[in-house]
Design a protein around this motif. Structure first.
Motif, PDB file in Angstrom:
ATOM      1  N   ARG A 121      28.830  35.570  35.094  1.00 15.07           N
ATOM      2  CA  ARG A 121      28.415  35.685  36.497  1.00 15.07           C
ATOM      3  C   ARG A 121      29.149  36.832  37.176  1.00 15.07           C
ATOM      4  O   ARG A 121      28.561  37.567  37.976  1.00 15.07           O
ATOM      5  N   GLY A 122      30.436  36.975  36.855  1.00 17.28           N
ATOM      6  CA  GLY A 122      31.194  38.078  37.426  1.00 17.28           C
ATOM      7  C   GLY A 122      30.656  39.420  36.978  1.00 17.28           C
ATOM      8  O   GLY A 122      30.509  40.347  37.785  1.00 17.28           O
ATOM      9  N   MET A 123      30.324  39.549  35.694  1.00 14.49           N
ATOM     10  CA  MET A 123      29.769  40.796  35.185  1.00 14.49           C
ATOM     11  C   MET A 123      28.430  41.104  35.843  1.00 14.49           C
ATOM     12  O   MET A 123      28.145  42.247  36.206  1.00 14.49           O
ATOM     13  N   ARG A 124      27.604  40.075  36.007  1.00 12.41           N
ATOM     14  CA  ARG A 124      26.297  40.276  36.650  1.00 12.41           C
ATOM     15  C   ARG A 124      26.474  40.755  38.084  1.00 12.41           C
ATOM     16  O   ARG A 124      25.758  41.653  38.551  1.00 12.41           O
ATOM     17  N   ALA A 125      27.432  40.164  38.796  1.00 14.88           N
ATOM     18  CA  ALA A 125      27.692  40.588  40.181  1.00 14.88           C
ATOM     19  C   ALA A 125      28.131  42.047  40.225  1.00 14.88           C
ATOM     20  O   ALA A 125      27.736  42.804  41.123  1.00 14.88           O
ATOM     21  N   LEU A 126      28.944  42.450  39.246  1.00 16.12           N
ATOM     22  CA  LEU A 126      29.411  43.832  39.216  1.00 16.12           C
ATOM     23  C   LEU A 126      28.270  44.813  38.977  1.00 16.12           C
ATOM     24  O   LEU A 126      28.152  45.833  39.659  1.00 16.12           O
ATOM     25  N   GLY A 149      35.032  45.165  35.423  1.00 11.44           N
ATOM     26  CA  GLY A 149      34.223  44.912  34.232  1.00 11.44           C
ATOM     27  C   GLY A 149      35.089  44.845  32.986  1.00 11.44           C
ATOM     28  O   GLY A 149      34.914  43.962  32.136  1.00 11.44           O
ATOM     29  N   ILE A 150      36.048  45.766  32.887  1.00  9.42           N
ATOM     30  CA  ILE A 150      36.980  45.741  31.757  1.00  9.42           C
ATOM     31  C   ILE A 150      37.771  44.440  31.745  1.00  9.42           C
ATOM     32  O   ILE A 150      37.985  43.818  30.692  1.00  9.42           O
ATOM     33  N   ARG A 206      28.994  40.543  50.665  1.00  6.75           N
ATOM     34  CA  ARG A 206      28.680  39.111  50.696  1.00  6.75           C
ATOM     35  C   ARG A 206      28.455  38.568  49.287  1.00  6.75           C
ATOM     36  O   ARG A 206      28.899  37.465  48.941  1.00  6.75           O
ATOM     37  N   TYR A 207      27.747  39.355  48.478  1.00  9.25           N
ATOM     38  CA  TYR A 207      27.432  38.918  47.113  1.00  9.25           C
ATOM     39  C   TYR A 207      28.705  38.795  46.277  1.00  9.25           C
ATOM     40  O   TYR A 207      28.939  37.783  45.608  1.00  9.25           O
ATOM     41  N   ARG A 208      29.554  39.824  46.318  1.00 11.87           N
ATOM     42  CA  ARG A 208      30.781  39.791  45.531  1.00 11.87           C
ATOM     43  C   ARG A 208      31.720  38.675  45.985  1.00 11.87           C
ATOM     44  O   ARG A 208      32.308  37.970  45.159  1.00 11.87           O
ATOM     45  N   GLY A 219      32.763  35.712  43.671  1.00 10.12           N
ATOM     46  CA  GLY A 219      34.193  35.670  43.390  1.00 10.12           C
ATOM     47  C   GLY A 219      34.810  34.331  43.741  1.00 10.12           C
ATOM     48  O   GLY A 219      35.605  33.776  42.967  1.00 10.12           O
ATOM     49  N   ARG A 220      34.438  33.782  44.883  1.00  7.42           N
ATOM     50  CA  ARG A 220      34.971  32.469  45.269  1.00  7.42           C
ATOM     51  C   ARG A 220      34.397  31.358  44.404  1.00  7.42           C
ATOM     52  O   ARG A 220      35.080  30.367  44.109  1.00  7.42           O
ATOM     53  N   ALA A 221      33.146  31.519  43.973  1.00  8.45           N
ATOM     54  CA  ALA A 221      32.524  30.493  43.145  1.00  8.45           C
ATOM     55  C   ALA A 221      33.191  30.392  41.778  1.00  8.45           C
ATOM     56  O   ALA A 221      33.347  29.299  41.234  1.00  8.45           O
ATOM     57  N   ILE A 222      33.602  31.530  41.214  1.00 10.80           N
ATOM     58  CA  ILE A 222      34.211  31.511  39.883  1.00 10.80           C
ATOM     59  C   ILE A 222      35.731  31.579  39.942  1.00 10.80           C
ATOM     60  O   ILE A 222      36.391  31.542  38.909  1.00 10.80           O
TER      61      ILE A 222
END
Length: 366
Positions: A69-74, A118-119, A194-196, A200-203
Motif C-alpha cells: 500500500r505504501g509503494m502504491r501511494a508513492l 520506495g527504497i 491527503r493521500y499520503r 501513512g497513518r493507516a499502515i
C-alpha cells in the motif's frame, strides 16, 4: 520466558503455533481465533518460503500488504506530482515567473522524495539476517530523516527566493496563466498530501506521513504564487516576496511537525494509549497476576513488544509457557499493527525469598 526459557515464536501469520520452549511470533493481525494444532511438514516448508495468512481470500501477510500500500501511494503521488510539475514548467517558460519556478522546483523535489521511501519499503520486505536480526524496517526512519531535510531545504529555498525578489522586484508576464498554474500546483499537492497522510497513518508509516506533510508545504507555496500573481496584476510587485516570506513561515511550522514525528519514531516513542491498551489486555489473561515491564517499539510501520508478566510461582514450566502464549495472543489481537511479542513469565514473589533477578542488578548499572 518462563523459568529461564524464552517464549519466542517464529511465526509469520496466525495459527499453527507448533510450540517449543523458544518461540518467536511474526503475526498477521486478524480478528479471529488462533488454533494450536501441529502443521504438516510440507505446509511448514511452504510457509517458510512464502508466508501467507489463513484468510479464505488467501491475502498477503499484513506487513507485506502494508508495504505494498505504501509503494502504491508513492507511485500514484509521483505520477500526480510529475504531471503537475510538467504543466507548471510550461507556464514558467512562457511567463518567466521566478515564483512559479520555485514552486515547480518544490513539486519536483517532493515527487523525488518517493525514491528514498520506495527504497525503504523495498528494504523493509527483506527477511532478517544474522547481522540485521530485526530486519530492515528502520530504513523507513532513515527515509523520514531525508524527507525532513528535504522540507528544510524547501523552506530555505523559499526564504532565499522571497528575499531575492524583495531586494530585486521583477515584473511577471502571462499573469492569468501563472494563476492557473498556481491553482493546479495547489490542487495536485493537496490531493497527494491527503493521500499520503491517510495511507501513512493507516499502515503506521511516520515517513510517509512526513512526506505527505512535505507535499502540503508545496501546496502552500503554490498559493503564495497565486497571491503574488494577484498582487502583480494590481501593480504591487512586492506582493510576491512578502507572501513568499509568510509561506516560508508556514513551511517552517510544517517542518516542525514532521521533524517531531520522525524524531519520536527514531527514538522508539509510541502512543501511551497503546501501552495502556496492551496492559489492559494482559491483565485480562487468565493466570497473569500482574504486568511488569512492558515495552513497545516501532520497526518501520510494524510494532514489536517485550513484556514481563507475573504468574503463580507454583505452576509448572509448561503451564507458565501456556500463560505466556495466551498473553502474547491477547497482545496480538489488542494492539494494532503488532507483529511480534516476547513474553517473559516471572514467578510471584514469596515472603523471605530473594529476588531471582538480583544477580543481574550490577549489569543494569554497568
Amino acid at each position: 520466558m518462563s523459568d529461564g526459557h524464552a517464549h519466542e515464536h517464529e511465526h509469520e501469520h496466525q495459527g499453527h503455533h507448533g510450540h517449543t520452549q523458544d518461540h518467536h511470533h511474526d503475526h498477521d493481525h486478524h480478528g479471529h481465533a488462533h488454533t494450536h494444532t501441529p502443521a504438516p511438514l510440507r505446509h511448514r516448508l511452504t510457509h517458510l518460503l512464502k508466508p501467507h495468512s489463513h484468510e479464505t481470500a488467501d491475502k498477503l501477510d499484513s506487513a507485506l500488504e502494508s508495504s505494498a500500500r505504501g509503494m502504491r501511494a508513492l507511485w500514484v503521488s509521483l505520477a500526480v506530482l510529475g504531471v503537475t510539475a510538467l504543466a507548471q514548467a510550461v507556464v514558467v517558460i512562457a511567463s518567466g515567473s521566478v515564483a512559479l519556478l520555485g514552486d515547480t522546483v518544490h513539486n519536483t523535489a517532493d515527487a523525488l522524495t518517493a525514491v528514498p521511501l520506495g527504497i525503504a519499503f523495498v528494504l523493509g520486505r527483506r527477511a532478517a539476517t544474522r547481522r540485521f536480526t530485526y530486519g530492515y524496517g528502520r530504513a523507513e526512519d532513515l527515509a523520514g530523516i531525508v524527507i525532513v531535510l528535504t522540507i528544510a531545504a524547501s523552506a530555505a529555498f523559499a526564504a532565499w527566493t522571497a528575499f531575492d525578489r524583495l531586494l530585486d522586484p521583477r515584473p511577471v508576464e502571462q499573469i492569468p496563466a501563472v494563476a492557473v498554474a498556481a491553482l493546479v500546483g495547489f490542487a495536485g499537492n493537496e490531493w497527494v498530501a491527503r493521500y499520503r497522510i491517510r495511507v501513512g497513518r493507516a499502515i503506521g508509516s511516520a515517513a510517509l506521513v512526513a512526506d505527505g506533510l512535505h507535499a502540503r508545504t508545496d501546496g502552500f507555496t503554490s498559493l503564495a504564487v497565486l497571491l503574488s500573481a494577484g498582487g502583480a496584476a494590481l501593480g504591487w510587485q512586492l506582493a510576491d516576496p512578502i507572501v513568499g516570506l509568510a509561506i516560508t513561515a508556514a513551511i517552517t511550522l510544517v517542518l516542525r511537525d514532521a521533524a517531531r514525528e520522525v524524531f519520536r519514531r527514531v527514538m522508539d516513542a509510541v502512543d501511551p494509549a497503546l501501552v495502556d491498551r496492551a496492559e489492559r489486555a494482559l491483565r485480562e489473561v487468565e493466570g497473569v497476576r500482574e504486568v511488569g515491564e512492558l515495552r513497545l517499539r516501532w520497526i518501520g510501520h510494524r510494532l514489536r513488544a517485550e513484556v514481563a508478566v507475573v504468574v503463580d510461582g507454583e505452576v509448572t514450566v509448561r503451564q507458565a509457557h501456556a500463560i505466556a502464549v495466551d498473553a502474547e495472543h491477547a497482545l496480538l489481537h489488542a494492539v494494532p499493527r503488532l507483529t511480534a511479542a516476547l513474553v517473559h513469565a516471572d514467578p510471584a514473589p514469596v515472603p523471605g525469598e530473594a529476588d531471582p533477578h538480583l544477580a543481574l542488578a550490577h549489569h543494569a548499572t554497568a
